[in-house]
Write an enzyme that holds these catalytic residues in place. Structure first.
Site, PDB file in Angstrom:
ATOM      1  CE1 TYR A   4      30.072  43.981  40.272  1.00  0.00           C
ATOM      2  CE2 TYR A   4      29.964  41.617  39.886  1.00  0.00           C
ATOM      3  CZ  TYR A   4      30.419  42.689  40.631  1.00  0.00           C
ATOM      4  OH  TYR A   4      31.200  42.468  41.731  1.00  0.00           O
TER       5      TYR A   4
ATOM      6  NE  ARG B 199      36.616  43.537  42.398  1.00  0.00           N
ATOM      7  CZ  ARG B 199      37.319  43.009  41.416  1.00  0.00           C
ATOM      8  NH1 ARG B 199      38.476  43.579  41.054  1.00  0.00           N
ATOM      9  NH2 ARG B 199      36.917  41.925  40.778  1.00  0.00           N
TER      10      ARG B 199
ATOM     11  CG  HIS C 153      29.816  47.009  44.079  1.00  0.00           C
ATOM     12  ND1 HIS C 153      31.122  46.589  44.204  1.00  0.00           N
ATOM     13  CD2 HIS C 153      29.205  46.076  43.323  1.00  0.00           C
ATOM     14  CE1 HIS C 153      31.288  45.446  43.578  1.00  0.00           C
ATOM     15  NE2 HIS C 153      30.146  45.113  43.020  1.00  0.00           N
TER      16      HIS C 153
ATOM     17  NE  ARG D  81      33.273  45.620  40.222  1.00  0.00           N
ATOM     18  CZ  ARG D  81      34.374  45.331  39.551  1.00  0.00           C
ATOM     19  NH1 ARG D  81      35.130  46.309  39.065  1.00  0.00           N
ATOM     20  NH2 ARG D  81      34.746  44.072  39.352  1.00  0.00           N
TER      21      ARG D  81
ATOM     22  CE  LYS E 204      36.617  40.801  45.045  1.00  0.00           C
ATOM     23  NZ  LYS E 204      35.343  40.044  45.067  1.00  0.00           N
TER      24      LYS E 204
ATOM     25  CG  HIS F 285      33.999  40.117  36.988  1.00  0.00           C
ATOM     26  ND1 HIS F 285      32.859  40.695  36.452  1.00  0.00           N
ATOM     27  CD2 HIS F 285      34.133  40.669  38.219  1.00  0.00           C
ATOM     28  CE1 HIS F 285      32.329  41.528  37.325  1.00  0.00           C
ATOM     29  NE2 HIS F 285      33.082  41.530  38.399  1.00  0.00           N
TER      30      HIS F 285
END
Length: 316
Positions: free
Chosen positions: A299, A174, A264, A267, A198, A290
């Protein structure tokens, strides 16, 4: 009277007065006391989200989204109804011509906020519970082709920018993870680096030989003492931020005549390429960081020509 006693009293009153007809009176927030009460609850909610590990960017988005709702629905939180929120979402979509994705994101934030209020006994019932997820048609999003990538590389005038493109493409990290990287996080011998995703989760990602060469060239070209992996061109060479990366990619896209070049997209391209070449989806999930494999599937876009080849191979 504490919150638990208040809830018991409220339920008792509802049971005793259920046969009595009530006339609804609007309960607008005209006093600064009530407005402060709403803001205090929002502050407590955001503090809880920080403890759970939400990023500053997420916290800011939550705060802005909920404050906009406060400005429109001038009621105490315990008096906001499902109809109030439905009407707000409808008006928001109409006034701003927002997409279904945007409206559903707002709904999810409201759901999180009011669920927390219910769990903490600040309200009796979550009014968002009856507002269901907004259905969205699945859109196949664009990825960068091999030709696109070569054109972008050719149009990079700075070694830093070339190193950023290669790192984004080979790792699939990211943009927030990219700008937080320090030089010490890079292991050139193993061609890997540690990133913090995250919720401050830590994982290892890997880069290719081309990326290694460009990173080493970039670091050798620097004369600053900043420990950040990527820094600004101008002195005092501060850590490069998310907006800085987005801006240079947007300009590079225009220069290369390639539409919508943003972090993105690299990615998504990496995930699609990995799955297209046969990497197990579980391994792609780990690389991307993830928590749920369903997120990884969104994705990735499987190449249609490969589906045709596989059909002929296995079906005939």
């Amino acid at each position: 009277m504490n919150q638990g006693q208040y809830l018991k009293l409220t339920k008792s009153l509802i049971d005793n007065f259920k046969e009595i007809q009530l006339i609804e009176i609007e309960n607008n927030l005209d006093s600064s006391t009530n407005l402060k009460s709403n803001n205090q609850l929002l502050s407590l909610f955001l503090s809880a989200k920080q403890v759970e590990g939400c990023s500053k960017r997420t916290i800011t988005y939550y705060k802005s989204t909920i404050n906009k709702m406060f400005d429109s629905i001038k009621k105490r939180l315990d008096n906001i109804t499902t109809d109030d929120l439905r009407q707000y979402l409808q008006n928001f979509k109409k006034e701003r011509n927002s997409s279904k994705i945007t409206i559903d994101n707002i709904r999810r934030i409201f759901s999180s906020f009011f669920s927390w209020l219910e769990d903490e006994d600040y309200i009796l019932k979550n009014p968002v519970r009856r507002i269901h997820r907004i259905k969205q048609g699945r859109v196949v999003k664009e990825v960068l082709t091999d030709e696109n990538l070569e054109i972008l590389r050719d149009n990079c005038s700075e070694i830093r920018d070339l190193a950023i493109i290669e790192l984004l493409m080979s790792t699939g990290i990211r943009v927030g993870e990219l700008v937080n990287l320090n030089i010490e996080n890079i292991n050139f011998n193993e061609r890997e680096c540690v990133v913090f995703g995250k919720g401050e989760s830590e994982r290892i990602v890997y880069f290719d030989a081309r990326t290694k060469i460009h990173l080493i060239q970039y670091l050798k070209s620097r004369d600053d003492e900043n420990n950040a992996l990527f820094v600004s061109f101008n002195r005092p060479h501060r850590r490069l931020g998310i907006k800085g990366v987005e801006t240079f990619l947007r300009k590079l896209g225009k220069k290369s005549n390639i539409s919508r070049v943003y972090p993105h997209k690299f990615r998504r391209t990496m995930a699609t390429l990995a799955i297209d070449k046969g990497m197990p989806i579980e391994q792609v999930q780990k690389l991307l960081g993830h928590a749920q494999i369903d997120t990884t599937m969104r994705y990735a876009m499987v190449n249609q020509s490969n589906i045709k080849i596989s059909h002929r191979k296995y079906i005939g």
